[in-house]
Enzyme design. Structure first.
Site, PDB file in Angstrom:
ATOM      1  CB  SER A 351      -0.958  -0.046   1.199  1.00 39.68           C
ATOM      2  OG  SER A 351      -1.826   1.049   1.215  1.00 39.68           O
ATOM      3  CG  LEU A 352       1.539   5.657   2.279  1.00 39.87           C
ATOM      4  CD1 LEU A 352       1.352   6.512   1.035  1.00 39.87           C
ATOM      5  CD2 LEU A 352       0.997   6.386   3.507  1.00 39.87           C
TER       6      LEU A 352
END
Length: 540
Positions: A351-352
Site C-alpha cells: 500500500s502506501l
C-alpha cells in the site's frame, strides 16, 4: 520403608533361595523398583499475550535443545544470552525473558517446562512454574520408586494436585465459597488433567529453520497500525511471509535444502507508523476531532490520515527518515549478528509503504561513494537521449501535416521553443495549431528548467542531499516521468546498500503519479540503485 519391607517379605515367600535380610536381595528389589522411573525430558516455552490471554508457545526443537545445553552447562545462567527463532529473538537465561532483536516488542517470559495442566476454556496445556514442577517431579519419582500413589500436593495458589497413578494425575481448582469441613477434593472443584513431559500433550513443535541465510527482505507496511483484515501487526504478517517461504523450501526445494545447496530467505519488518504517531500529532488531531461517531473518527485519524501526512512536508520527512533509517539500522545489526552473510537484499512495500519506497529509491544515487560523479535522476530521460523528435511531437498533437513547413524553414525543436505566435503565423501556421504547439512546448520548456540539487560539502559526503523538488504546476516533461516532480520538498535519505529487487503489493504508485501530473513512465526508466521492480496486484 514399610512398603519396601512388605515387598521383601512377599519375595522371600515366593523364592526362599536368597536370604530376605541379605544385602544383595535388597539391592535387587530396589533396582527393579527404581528402573521404572526415568527423568522427565524438559522443553522450553515462552509466553505470548494473544487476545488479552496468556498463551504458552514451545520453542522449536533446535532452540529448546540450545537453551537446555546452556542451562546444563554449569556456567551459571546469569548473563547467558541464547539467540533463538533464527536470531530474531534473544533469550536471557538468568532473567528467563525473551527479547526481540530487530523491532520493539514487549518482552515475554520463558520457562523450562516439565509438568502441564489443561487450561480453563481451551484444550491447550499450561506449564507449571519451574519450582513447583520440580516438586511434582520429586513426588512422582518417590511414587514410582516406592509404588505408593494417591500422592496429594498443594500448589502455591492453594490448588490440589493428586497423583493417582502414572496415567491418571488430576488438578483440582477450588470452587469459590467452598469450605474446609471435610470436603473431598472432588467436591471442592472441577478436575483438570495433569501431564508429565511435553511428549504427552498435544502441541506442535517445529524442527527449526536453516542456519544459512541466502537473502534478506525488508517489508514496509502501509497506512495504519494493522496490516490485514484480521488487524494483525506488521510483525505478525511478516511472520506469515517467513512461514510460507519455509514451507516452499520444504515442498519445492527439499532435496537442495537437504544437500545444503540453499539456505533460507529472512523477512524483517520495518515499522514507520509508531514513530510518526509518537511525534505528538495524535494529540493535535484529538483537539480538532469532533466527539460524534468517536470510533470512526479515531479509525480515520489512525489510518486514512497517514496518506495526508505523507503529502505534508513536515510529516513526510518524518516518514521517509524513519523508513530509511530503520532499514539501515536493521541491516547493520543483521550483519553484526550474521557476519558470514553474503546474500543480497530486497525490499517490499504494501500500500502506501510501496509509494514511500518508490520515492526513496527514485532519489538514490548510482554510487554509494561519490555523489558528485552521478547523474541526477531528474534528467535521466533526457540524458539517455530518448526524448521524442519534433516529428513525433507533431504526430502526438495530430499536426503532422505541418512538419514539412518546419523542415523547409529549418526549424528544429530548440528553435521552435524560441518561436512566438507571430513567428508561427508568418510561416503559415493557422491559429488553432499555433496555440496547441505553443502550449505544448511552453510546458516542456518550463518543466525542463527545474533546478538540480546542489552538491553537499565534503564533510557531508555520507549524508543524503536535499531533493529540491517542490510541488508546482510544472509536473510534466512531455509524457515521460520527470523523477521527483510532484514530491514534497524533503531530504531523501540514502540507503547503505543497493537493493536487488523492489516488490510492491497493492500499490497506489500509479494513482499518485497520475495525481502528480504524469501520464506514463518512460519504459527505459530504471531506479538508480535497484535492479528490478515487481508491481504485484490482484487482477480483479
Amino acid at each position: 520403608m514399610s512398603s519396601v519391607q512388605s515387598q521383601q517379605e512377599q519375595l522371600s515367600q515366593s523364592d526362599p533361595s536368597p536370604s530376605p535380610n541379605s544385602c544383595s536381595s535388597f539391592e535387587l528389589i530396589d533396582m527393579d523398583a527404581g528402573s521404572l522411573y526415568e527423568p522427565v525430558s524438559p522443553h522450553w516455552f515462552y509466553c505470548k499475550i494473544i487476545d488479552s490471554k496468556e498463551t504458552w508457545i514451545p520453542f522449536n526443537s533446535e532452540d529448546s535443545q540450545q537453551l537446555e545445553e546452556a542451562y546444563s552447562s554449569g556456567k551459571g545462567c546469569n548473563g547467558r544470552v541464547v539467540p533463538t527463532d533464527g536470531g530474531r529473538y534473544d533469550v536471557h537465561l538468568g532473567e528467563r525473558m525473551r527479547y526481540a532483536v530487530y523491532w520493539d516488542e514487549l518482552a515475554s517470559e520463558v520457562r523450562r517446562c516439565t509438568w502441564f495442566y489443561k487450561g480453563d476454556k481451551d484444550n491447550k496445556y499450561v506449564p507449571y512454574s519451574e519450582s513447583f514442577s520440580q516438586v511434582l517431579e520429586e513426588t512422582y519419582m518417590l511414587a514410582v520408586t516406592l509404588d505408593e500413589w494417591k500422592k496429594k500436593l498443594e500448589s502455591p495458589n492453594r490448588e490440589i494436585i493428586i497423583l493417582h497413578n502414572p496415567k491418571l494425575m488430576v488438578h483440582y481448582q477450588p470452587v469459590a465459597g467452598s469450605d474446609d469441613w471435610g470436603s473431598t477434593p472432588t467436591e471442592q472443584g472441577r478436575p483438570r488433567t495433569v501431564k508429565r513431559g511435553v511428549e504427552n500433550i498435544s502441541v506442535d513443535i517445529h524442527c527449526g529453520e536453516p542456519l544459512q541465510i541466502d537473502h534478506l527482505v525488508f517489508v514496509v507496511h502501509g497506512i495504519g497500525p494493522a496490516c490485514d483484515l484480521r488487524f494483525r501487526s506488521i510483525v505478525q504478517c511478516v511472520n506469515d511471509f517467513r512461514s510460507v517461504s519455509l514451507n516452499l523450501l520444504q515442498t519445492h526445494f527439499k532435496k537442495a535444502q537437504e544437500n545444503q545447496q540453499i539456505g533460507r530467505v529472512e523477512f524483517l519488518p520495518v515499522n514507520w507508523h509508531s514513530p510518526l504517531h509518537s511525534t505528538g500529532v495524535d494529540v493535535d488531531l484529538q483537539r480538532i476531532t469532533l466527539p460524534s461517531i468517536n470510533r470512526l473518527r479515531h479509525f480515520t485519524n489512525d489510518t486514512i490520515l497517514d496518506v495526508f501526512f505523507y503529502n505534508s512536508p513536515t510529516y513526510c520527512q518524518t516518514i521517509v527518515d524513519t523508513v530509511a533509517s530503520e532499514m539501515n539500522r536493521i541491516y547493520t545489526l543483521f550483519l553484526q549478528r550474521n557476519p558470514d552473510f553474503k546474500g543480497g537484499v530486497s525490499i517490499a512495500g504494501h500500500s502506501l509503504g510501496s509509494l514511500i519506497l518508490f520515492d526513496i529509491l527514485t532519489n538514490q544515487k548510482d554510487s554509494l561513494g561519490d555523489i558528485d560523479s552521478e547523474k541526477d535522476s531528474l534528467n535521466i530521460v533526457m540524458d539517455q537521449g530518448d526524448t521524442p523528435t519534433l516529428e513525433e511531437d507533431l504526430k502526438k498533437l495530430q499536426l503532422s501535416e505541418f512538419f514539412d513547413i518546419f523542415e523547409k524553414e529549418k526549424v528544429d525543436k530548440e528553435a521552435l521553443a524560441l518561436c512566438t505566435d507571430r513567428d508561427l503565423q508568418e510561416i503559415g501556421i493557422p491559429l488553432g495549431p499555433r496555440k496547441k504547439i505553443l502550449n505544448y512546448f511552453s510546458t516542456r520548456k518550463n518543466s525542463m528548467g527545474i533546478k538540480r540539487p546542489a552538491p553537499q560539502p565534503a564533510s557531508g559526503a555520507n549524508i543524503p542531499k536535499e531533493s529540491e523538488f517542490c510541488s508546482s504546476s510544472n509536473t510534466r516533461n512531455g509524457d515521460y516521468l520527470d523523477v521527483g516532480i510532484g514530491q514534497v520538498s524533503v531530504k531523501y535519505p540514502r540507503l547503505i546498500y543497493k537493493p536487488e529487487i523492489f516488490f510492491a503489493f497493492g500499490s497506489p504508485i500509479g494513482m499518485f503519479l497520475t495525481v502528480r501530473g504524469l501520464k506514463r513512465i518512460d519504459p527505459n526508466y530504471r531506479f538508480p540503485t535497484c535492479k528490478g521492480f515487481f508491481n504485484i496486484y490482484h487482477p480483479d
